[in-house]
Design a protein around this motif. Structure first.
Motif, PDB file in Angstrom:
ATOM      1  N   GLN A 101       0.856  -1.188   0.000  1.00  0.00           N
ATOM      2  CA  GLN A 101       0.000   0.000   0.000  1.00  0.00           C
ATOM      3  C   GLN A 101       0.897   1.245   0.000  1.00  0.00           C
ATOM      4  O   GLN A 101       2.081   1.176   0.308  1.00  0.00           O
ATOM      5  N   LYS A 116      -7.741  -2.122  -1.230  1.00  0.00           N
ATOM      6  CA  LYS A 116      -8.220  -1.981   0.146  1.00  0.00           C
ATOM      7  C   LYS A 116      -9.103  -0.735   0.252  1.00  0.00           C
ATOM      8  O   LYS A 116      -8.750   0.341  -0.226  1.00  0.00           O
ATOM      9  N   GLN A 117     -10.238  -0.897   0.905  1.00  0.00           N
ATOM     10  CA  GLN A 117     -11.177   0.207   1.083  1.00  0.00           C
ATOM     11  C   GLN A 117     -10.509   1.404   1.752  1.00  0.00           C
ATOM     12  O   GLN A 117     -10.674   2.545   1.323  1.00  0.00           O
ATOM     13  N   ASP A 118      -9.733   1.155   2.803  1.00  0.00           N
ATOM     14  CA  ASP A 118      -9.094   2.250   3.529  1.00  0.00           C
ATOM     15  C   ASP A 118      -8.113   3.014   2.632  1.00  0.00           C
ATOM     16  O   ASP A 118      -8.070   4.252   2.657  1.00  0.00           O
ATOM     17  N   THR A 119      -7.332   2.286   1.837  1.00  0.00           N
ATOM     18  CA  THR A 119      -6.402   2.937   0.915  1.00  0.00           C
ATOM     19  C   THR A 119      -7.146   3.835  -0.060  1.00  0.00           C
ATOM     20  O   THR A 119      -6.767   4.998  -0.294  1.00  0.00           O
TER      21      THR A 119
END
Length: 383
Positions: free
Chosen positions: A154, A185-188
Motif C-alpha cells: 500500500q 483496500k477500502q481504507d487505501t
C-alpha cells in the motif's frame, strides 16, 4: 534516417517485452523449445456467445463503415451494467464512459489530455512501465511514490502527506496491484480520494485485474464517496474475458473528464470495428459462472507456479491476486536478470525480471498464469 527522431523519444526505451520477445522468437527459430512464462497474455478463448456475435455481425453489409468516436450505445450500456454488477457503481452510459482501443491506449490519451510540460505525475515505485513512459514523452516530471512491502504494497502515507502537491496533476494507482498482486483496500482508496480532494489532483486508477483470483469482493475506486470529483478509472476486456488481442477497454469518470479525453481520442483514431463492439457487449453480459470457471483454471495453474518457484528457490506470498505470482529471488543471485537469463539460456524458460517495474523490483521475478498446465509441468520438469 534522413531526419532525427523526436527528442521525446530520448526519454523512453523500447518496451522490454518487445525486445525480449524478439530474442525469444530468434531462439525458437534456432530450434530451442522456449517456454514463455513471462507475459500476461490469456491463452483461453472468449465465451462462445462472444465469438458468435462477432461472426453473425461481421457478415452484415452495414457493419463495415466508420463508427462513433465515443463507441456504440449498446457497448456503453453494457459497460455501465457490468460495472453496476461487479462493483455496485452507477454511471451514465452517454456521459461517463468512453470505450477505448484497449486501456493501454487510455494511458496515452489521459496523459495528452491533462499534462503539460513540467507538470508532475505520481507513479508507484513498482508499476506498469507505460505510466512513466508516457508521462516522460509528454515532458511531465515523474515522481515515484513508495509502496510499503510490509503493508501489502500500500502507499507510504508519510511520504505522500509530506509531499508538495503544487505541481502534481495526476497520480497513477493500480489495485489489485501489478506486479505484486497486492489487493485493493477500502481504507487505501478512501485515504487517496480524501488526499486528492484536499490537494486537487486527479487519481487515475488502472483496474484490469479485479476479477482474477479475488480475495474479497472486487472493488472500484469510483465506489468511494466523492470519488467522481477526483477519479477516472480504466478497465479492459483483455484479462477477465480472454480478449487481449481484441484491444477493447474503457475509461469511466465524470462527464467533463470524459469529454476532455475524447478531444484527444477523436484526433487519434476513428472508432472501433462495430462487430467487435457488439461482441464485447455480449462479453460484458457474462456473470458469476464465467468468472468462477476462469478462476478455477487459474487457481490450478497458480499451484503449479508455486511448485516451480519452490524448485527455483524463490519465496512468495500466497494471498496475491491477478494473473501473476510475484516472488523474491534466492539470495545466491544479486539481481533478477541474472536468474532470468540463467533460466532462459540453460533451461529455455522465460520469466519476467522484477526490475522492469522499478528499482525496488531488483530482487523479484514475476511468473504468468497464462500458460496451460502441460506447459507449466514441462517447466517444472526442466528445473
Amino acid at each position: 534516417m534522413i531526419i532525427q527522431p523526436s527528442s521525446r523519444l530520448n526519454t523512453v526505451q523500447e518496451y522490454y517485452f518487445s525486445q525480449k520477445l524478439a530474442e525469444i522468437r530468434e531462439m525458437i527459430a534456432e530450434g530451442k523449445p522456449v517456454l514463455n512464462l513471462g507475459i500476461g497474455n490469456p491463452d483461453g478463448m472468449p465465451a462462445p456467445e462472444v465469438i458468435s456475435a462477432l461472426q453473425e455481425s461481421a457478415v452484415q453489409e452495414e457493419m463495415h463503415g466508420y463508427q462513433s468516436y465515443a463507441g456504440i450505445p449498446e457497448l456503453k450500456k453494457a459497460i455501465v451494467d457490468w460495472n453496476h454488477w461487479a462493483y455496485g457503481i452507477d454511471l451514465n452510459p452517454e456521459k461517463e464512459v468512453l470505450p477505448l482501443i484497449g486501456s493501454k491506449e487510455g494511458i496515452t490519451h489521459i496523459s495528452l489530455a491533462f499534462l503539460d510540460e513540467g507538470d508532475e505525475v505520481l507513479v508507484p515505485e513498482l508499476a506498469y512501465p507505460a505510466y512513466a513512459a508516457v508521462a516522460n514523452m509528454v515532458k511531465a516530471k515523474v515522481i515515484s511514490y513508495p509502496l510499503v512491502e510490509e503493508n501489502d504494497y500500500q502507499p507510504d502515507w508519510q511520504f505522500l502527506e509530506q509531499l508538495d502537491f503544487s505541481r502534481v496533476k495526476l497520480l497513477w494507482l493500480n489495485y489489485p496491484h501489478m506486479p505484486t498482486g497486492a489487493a485493493a483496500k477500502q481504507d487505501t482508496f478512501e485515504r487517496l480520494v480524501a488526499l486528492a480532494r484536499s490537494k486537487q489532483f486527479l487519481l487515475c486508477h488502472d483496474n484490469p485485474y479485479s476479477m482474477i483470483l479475488p480475495q474479497s469482493e472486487p472493488l472500484s475506486l469510483l465506489s468511494i464517496g466523492g470519488a467522481k470529483d477526483v477519479v477516472i478509472e480504466l478497465n479492459s476486456l483483455s484479462k477477465s474475458f480472454n480478449m487481449a488481442g481484441w484491444r477493447i477497454g474503457w475509461v469511466a469518470g465524470r462527464e467533463d473528464y470524459i469529454k476532455t479525453i475524447l478531444k484527444v481520442k477523436s484526433n487519434v483514431d476513428s472508432g472501433q470495428f462495430k462487430p467487435m463492439m457488439l461482441a464485447a457487449t455480449e462479453a460484458l453480459k457474462l456473470r458469476e459462472s464465467w468468472f468462477s470457471q476462469l478462476n478455477e483454471k487459474y487457481q490450478e495453474r497458480r499451484k503449479q507456479v508455486w511448485t516451480l518457484l519452490d524448485k527455483i528457490g524463490c519465496t512468495y506470498d500466497r494471498e496475491q491476486q491477478g494473473l501473476f505470482v510475484w516472488a523474491k529471488i534466492p539470495e545466491d543471485y544479486s539481481k533478477s536478470t541474472d536468474l532470468v537469463d540463467q533460466l532462459l539460456y540453460d533451461k529455455n524458460i522465460f520469466i519476467t525480471p522484477g526490475s522492469i517495474f522499478g528499482k525496488k523490483g531488483e530482487q523479484f521475478v514475476r511468473v504468468s498464469l497464462c500458460n496451460r498446465q502441460s506447459v507449466l509441468e514441462e517447466a517444472i520438469s526442466r528445473v
